[in-house]
Design an enzyme around this catalytic site. Structure first.
Site, PDB file in Angstrom:
ATOM      1  N   GLU A 190      32.724 -95.539  19.461  1.00 22.14           N
ATOM      2  CA  GLU A 190      31.726 -94.579  20.636  1.00 22.14           C
ATOM      3  C   GLU A 190      30.008 -94.837  21.259  1.00 22.14           C
ATOM      4  O   GLU A 190      29.498 -94.676  21.509  1.00 22.14           O
ATOM      5  CB  GLU A 190      31.392 -93.161  19.451  1.00 22.14           C
ATOM      6  CG  GLU A 190      32.655 -92.429  18.917  1.00 22.14           C
ATOM      7  CD  GLU A 190      33.065 -91.910  19.959  1.00 22.14           C
ATOM      8  OE1 GLU A 190      32.466 -91.301  20.487  1.00 22.14           O
ATOM      9  OE2 GLU A 190      34.454 -91.651  19.966  1.00 22.14           O
ATOM     10  N   SER A 212      43.889 -44.955 -27.512  1.00 21.76           N
ATOM     11  CA  SER A 212      43.559 -45.133 -29.680  1.00 21.76           C
ATOM     12  C   SER A 212      42.348 -46.177 -29.399  1.00 21.76           C
ATOM     13  O   SER A 212      41.638 -46.589 -29.910  1.00 21.76           O
ATOM     14  CB  SER A 212      44.387 -45.597 -30.536  1.00 21.76           C
ATOM     15  OG  SER A 212      44.951 -43.834 -30.092  1.00 21.76           O
TER      16      SER A 212
END
Length: 834
Positions: A86, A467
């Site tokens: 680059e 229950s």
């Protein structure tokens, strides 16, 4: 000389004119240019990550995957690969490379078109942070000006670090840290030279020439990067040739999820979006640490799955997912066609799609999506008697052909060392575990498969409690004069309803009535008619007010005697929170799931401070310890009063219910003397074989909802099983000749359907945890009582036992007059108490 002077003058004029033009252009553009000083404090967009309490990654949210790294963490060859590709003169120029600009200008002159050239790394940083990718001369000038400013403000290493962390590198990966994970599943330090070169080649065309989308173009670009590294002297010819010959190894790697807890992570996501807003939540790099550890979460997940599969298999096989070909003249598919088909079939948790390709006498051959031939043994097939309805199953199979046929598309799952035929469970389930002393959620599973259904049944499903409501009712009974020795008539009830013209007849399950029975046994055996008689004595409104102390919602309790049988509704989370009150000695804690929130830098933004259970603090506050008290007394409460969980029932009340919940598991009496009896959760006693656990089963009318809620040392957990369709019953199953000796048969219930999940979970999380005794609180005394009458007993045989009482509630009558020297109020307890 004249012409030379003229040319020189013209050149100077043009130079001055150009300079003036540039100065004017700068003066024109400068006011609109961003302030590059912001790069000093720039915050890169990073995803939100959710972790377990012990640091395992649960989930990651956000469009951009980014793992910021410091420049010192980047391997030198990776930096060299980027520089060679680059910006080879990066450390030499001042942000703009004149050589590169001249090269780009010549390219424009030759081609006659604008090209993207001459951009240094600094110029790319300027573009990535401040500009668009539009190809224009004005944008290029802006880019140059910003690059010069950036070089003035930041060091070269700071610029390079921003570039390496900001660049888009394809497949949602931003920055080299994310790229290493996405393409190779590695840390930067683990990358090889060819892998580094591959990543360094991505900025040119990250979307179209990455190794996943276009492997050929990516390989060519990688080799170009390697050549440039060799040309720049970063690698030798031998290294270049070796790396160039290395095959492509990149493939897509998702976020490295270490712990499956999607329902929990979705709760975190909702909270973060609500608190910080969607954009900030997904981009600000929040790291959220939950309260659930990997150990408890995995135990809950495995317990829920194993229990759902067990329920599903005992109810029968519903047949193949599809029939790809029949044996009546159709041609069998080729293996390649089968594999291609299966590649498009979605997996469900532990289930894998497969196709039956051959059937023998007592085994079948299947082909999976990876093209592997697997064998389904008879053990993995013989469970599959046909499903007729939720209450009926067909006859047990005698051969493999009774179950599967070549061409069937089926599901398979791993069971120990073998492969079993399987199916996607139709029943639903939820599981949640809490720390009863703080409310921290230790495990949470909202359903079978999050991909199948994102409905979180732990927090969203309001289901009838059955229950599971009875411990709260018996707790209210203790507040209204009942003791664990109080006799309640276990006899049929018939109540005529004039408005309806019908009679209400609550029934026991099983439908057995034994006359006057002690309250402890009534709760432990979940006797319905005793609960109805208790709510009549306590009063419906009084019971509702008492139940609300445990954190239940008023709107879920419709005034009716049916409340005693569990007509009230609650989520599993609310139910677990209520049971935590018994486990922790009477305090109401607030469930929470986020321990802390950090920035990716480690900065702590939020630390949860729960309201905790602290009996010592409560006593210190009640006693109003003076400032001049001894240090040991004055320092016994380290927490301010506002951080203490509120007490909602007395310590004595919580202790008595907790003890009775142990009887639900261990029962009571003396089996050798004929007085022994089982609690409804006796299976937990067999599996866990420890005395410091307790719980309660719960089953609603027609078994539409089944529950088990209970405690162990430092943990409370609730399991629920039912269908999302409230009208569908869990049904019943018949005996199978291939089932285990302890196979579950008959009607589904809390003990049979939800209880096994709780048992498996507790077996896992309590493994290696020493058994702990439950200290008897002040204000609790013991006395020997007669089992038949609940009165004091002078006998020391199987007709009596020691019982706990709140001081002042001990019976005063003696059931018999047999002489004894034993103290009726003996404080030392025998084993039968438990």
């Amino acid at each position: 000389m004249k012409w030379l002077k003229r040319l020189t003058a013209i050149a100077l004029f043009l130079l001055l004119l150009g300079g003036a033009a540039l100065a004017g252009l700068y003066a024109w553009l400068a006011p609109d240019l961003p302030d590059v000083e912001t790069l000093k404090t720039v915050q890169l967009q990073t995803p939100m990550r959710v972790f377990s309490a012990d640091g395992k990654l649960i989930s990651q949210f956000g469009e951009k995957r980014r793992i910021p790294v410091e420049i010192q963490e980047v391997p030198k060859p990776l930096i060299e690969a980027f520089l060679a590709t680059e910006d080879a003169r990066f450390y030499e120029h001042k942000g703009v490379d004149p050589v590169g600009l001249v090269r780009a200008a010549l390219a424009v002159a030759v081609s006659g078109s604008k090209v993207q050239g001459a951009s240094t790394i600094t110029m790319q940083v300027a573009r990535n942070f401040f500009l668009t990718r539009e190809k224009s001369y004005i944008r290029k000038v802006r880019e140059i000006i910003l690059a010069l400013e950036i070089e003035r403000v930041l060091s070269k290493d700071e610029i390079l670090q921003l570039y390496l962390n900001r660049s888009f590198l394809g497949n949602r990966a931003y920055g080299i840290g994310a790229a290493a994970q996405v393409y190779y599943g590695k840390e930067l330090s683990e990358l090889t030279l060819p892998e580094m070169a591959m990543i360094a080649g991505l900025p040119q065309a990250p979307s179209t020439q990455n190794p996943i989308r276009n492997p050929k173009a990516a390989m060519q670009r990688r080799n170009t990067v390697l050549w440039r590294m060799k040309d720049a002297g970063y690698i030798t010819e031998a290294e270049y040739q070796e790396a160039r010959q290395t095959p492509l190894t990149a493939r897509y790697h998702g976020a490295e999820i270490e712990l499956y807890a999607p329902y929990l992570s979705e709760m975190v996501r909702d909270h973060m979006v609500e608190t910080y807003g969607e954009e900030a939540a997904y981009t600000q790099g929040f790291d959220i640490y939950t309260t659930a550890s990997a150990t408890t979460q995995q135990a809950a997940q495995q317990a829920l799955l194993a229990n759902l599969f067990a329920y599903d298999t005992r109810h029968g096989y519903r047949g193949p997912e599809a029939t790809l070909w029949s044996t009546d003249g159709d041609s069998a598919w080729s293996e390649a066609k089968i594999v291609a088909h299966l590649k498009n079939v979605r997996r469900y948790r532990e289930l894998y799609p497969a196709v039956v390709i051959a059937v023998d006498e007592q085994e079948a051959q299947v082909l999976n999506a990876e093209g592997e031939r697997l064998t389904l043994t008879w053990e993995g097939l013989n469970w599959a008697r046909s499903y007729i309805s939720d209450t009926r199953q067909g006859p047990a199979p005698k051969r493999a052909s009774d179950v599967v046929t070549a061409g069937d598309q089926v599901w398979i799952r791993r069971q120990e060392e073998n492969w079993w035929l399987a199916q996607i469970p139709q029943a639903s389930s939820a599981f949640v575990a809490l720390d009863p002393n703080s409310g921290a959620i230790l495990a949470l599973v909202g359903g079978y498969d999050f991909g199948q259904s994102q409905y979180n049944r732990v927090t969203q499903a309001k289901r009838q409690l059955g229950s599971n409501i009875k411990p709260f009712l018996y707790s209210a009974g203790l507040e209204h004069g009942y003791t664990l020795a109080t006799l309640i008539n276990n006899a049929p009830i018939t109540q005529w309803d004039r408005s309806q013209g019908t009679a209400w007849r609550p029934r026991n399950s099983p439908d057995v009535y034994t006359g006057p029975t002690r309250a402890r046994q009534g709760l432990a055996q979940s006797i319905n008619v005793m609960a109805v008689r208790m709510i009549r004595e306590v009063g419906i409104d009084n019971f509702i007010q008492h139940a609300l102390k445990f954190g239940f919602e008023p709107g879920d309790f419709t005034p009716s005697e049916s409340l005693a049988l569990g007509s009230a509704s609650a989520t599993p989370m609310e139910n677990a929170r209520g049971f935590a009150v018994f486990a922790n000695g009477g305090y109401l804690v607030e469930p929470y799931f986020i321990e802390r929130i950090e920035r990716s830098t480690g900065e702590v933004l939020y630390q949860h401070q729960p309201k905790i259970v602290c009996p010592e603090c409560e006593r210190a506050i009640q006693e109003a310890v003076p400032e001049d008290a001894p240090a040991a007394l004055a320092n016994q409460c380290p927490w301010p009063e506002e951080l203490l969980a509120p007490r909602v029932i007395s310590e004595q009340n919580a202790f008595l219910i907790k003890q009775t919940l142990q009887s639900v598991i261990w029962g009571g009496g003396d089996w050798s003397a004929g007085t022994g009896w089982n609690g409804t959760a006796w299976r937990a006693a067999r599996l866990l074989n420890r005395r410091d656990i307790g719980g309660k089963t719960g089953t609603t009318n027609d078994a539409r909802d089944t529950w088990f809620s209970g405690y162990g040392p430092g943990i409370i957990a609730t399991a629920w099983v039912g269908f999302d369709d409230h009208n569908r019953r869990l049904g019943r199953t018949g005996w199978s000749p291939y089932g285990s000796e302890d196979q579950i048969t008959g009607g589904e219930s809390g003990a049979k359907t939800a209880g096994p999940a709780w048992n498996l979970f507790m077996q896992s999380v309590l493994d290696g945890v020493p058994e702990q005794s439950d200290p008897v609180p002040e204000g609790i005394v013991t006395a020997r009582i007669d089992l038949a009458t609940g009165k004091l007993s002078s006998r020391n045989d199987a007709s009596s036992r020691f019982e706990y009482f709140i001081e002042g509630t001990v019976p005063t009558e003696i059931a018999d007059a047999a002489p004894t020297e034993e103290n009726l109020f003996e404080q030392e307890l025998s084993e039968e108490l438990f």
